[in-house]
Scaffold this active site. Sequence first.
Site, PDB file in Angstrom:
ATOM      1  N   ASP A 106    -104.950  55.587  36.535  1.00  0.00           N
ATOM      2  CA  ASP A 106    -104.640  55.164  35.168  1.00  0.00           C
ATOM      3  C   ASP A 106    -105.297  56.106  34.164  1.00  0.00           C
ATOM      4  O   ASP A 106    -106.284  56.778  34.494  1.00  0.00           O
ATOM      5  CB  ASP A 106    -105.162  53.744  34.909  1.00  0.00           C
ATOM      6  CG  ASP A 106    -104.468  52.728  35.791  1.00  0.00           C
ATOM      7  OD1 ASP A 106    -103.350  52.998  36.255  1.00  0.00           O
ATOM      8  OD2 ASP A 106    -105.079  51.659  36.017  1.00  0.00           O
TER       9      ASP A 106
HETATM   10  N1  URA Z   1    -106.152  50.783  40.576  1.00  0.00           N
HETATM   11  C1  URA Z   1    -106.096  50.650  39.232  1.00  0.00           C
HETATM   12  O1  URA Z   1    -106.026  49.557  38.720  1.00  0.00           O
HETATM   13  N2  URA Z   1    -106.123  51.762  38.493  1.00  0.00           N
HETATM   14  C2  URA Z   1    -106.207  52.999  39.015  1.00  0.00           C
HETATM   15  O2  URA Z   1    -106.236  53.977  38.263  1.00  0.00           O
HETATM   16  C3  URA Z   1    -106.284  53.112  40.406  1.00  0.00           C
HETATM   17  C4  URA Z   1    -106.243  51.996  41.163  1.00  0.00           C
END
Ligand code: URA
Length: 252
Positions: A106
């Site tokens: 993310d």
């Molecule tokens: N899980 C999440 O919620 N975000 C990420 O970036 C990776 C795994």
Amino acid sequence: MEKQRLDKIIASTGKWSRREAKELIRQGRVLVDGVPARSAEERADPETAAVTVNGEVLEYRRYTWVMLNKPAGCLSATEDGRGQTVLDLLPADLRRQGLFPVGRLDKDTEGLLLLTNEGGLAHALLSPKRHVDKVYYTRVTGRLTEADCQAFAGGLTLADGLVCLPAGLEILSAGEESEAYVTLREGKFHQVKRMLACLGKPVAYLERIRMGPLALDRDLPRGAFRFLTENELEELRRFDNPTKNVKSSPKT
Ligand code: URA
């Protein structure tokens, strides 16, 4: 293999940019099969020609693999009209090699992100069937408990019906804020955040620290990258299609 320009072959090692490669050639420091190269446009088969730079044999890599320590605020995408992407953190030479992120983090997640132009192996690493564990360090709001660990281990069902594979939750500290390692074998959209939100412990911070055999290199500053070593690549290749080199038995 098809012949390639000499400056491209030299730059593929990641040790020199194409501009530096041109300069090395100009200075007569590059030999092809023992003969000094005359120009960067000279072409050679990188798999069969013996190319040396400053007397050292060049290790040609067909594919490029880099480990990036992703900072918050950039997107795990190859291009985005609006914001900075992880590709923007790499030098122009590398951006031209068609690298893409192996899975996504993310925008606000930090840590280990691999980038490559080797589609087959990248795909294998992301397949839940290959059991490549992804480990995250997280800080959440709320007190994590043993019941949360058991819920992870049993395979959570999220509010939207998504059934998660059994996952690991190792509590590091528990209080108004808690810290933990989360281990996943799959990578659904916002998965760590959704799993912890489902237990009423929203994520305040998330960092990926391991992917299969590769741990985030702690010497790599946030936003910096390095090439994977030969050993690291060998470890990753173990996850490639295990049946690929096995001859199928003749049908009777
Ligand atoms: N899980 C999440 O919620 N975000 C990420 O970036 C990776 C795994």
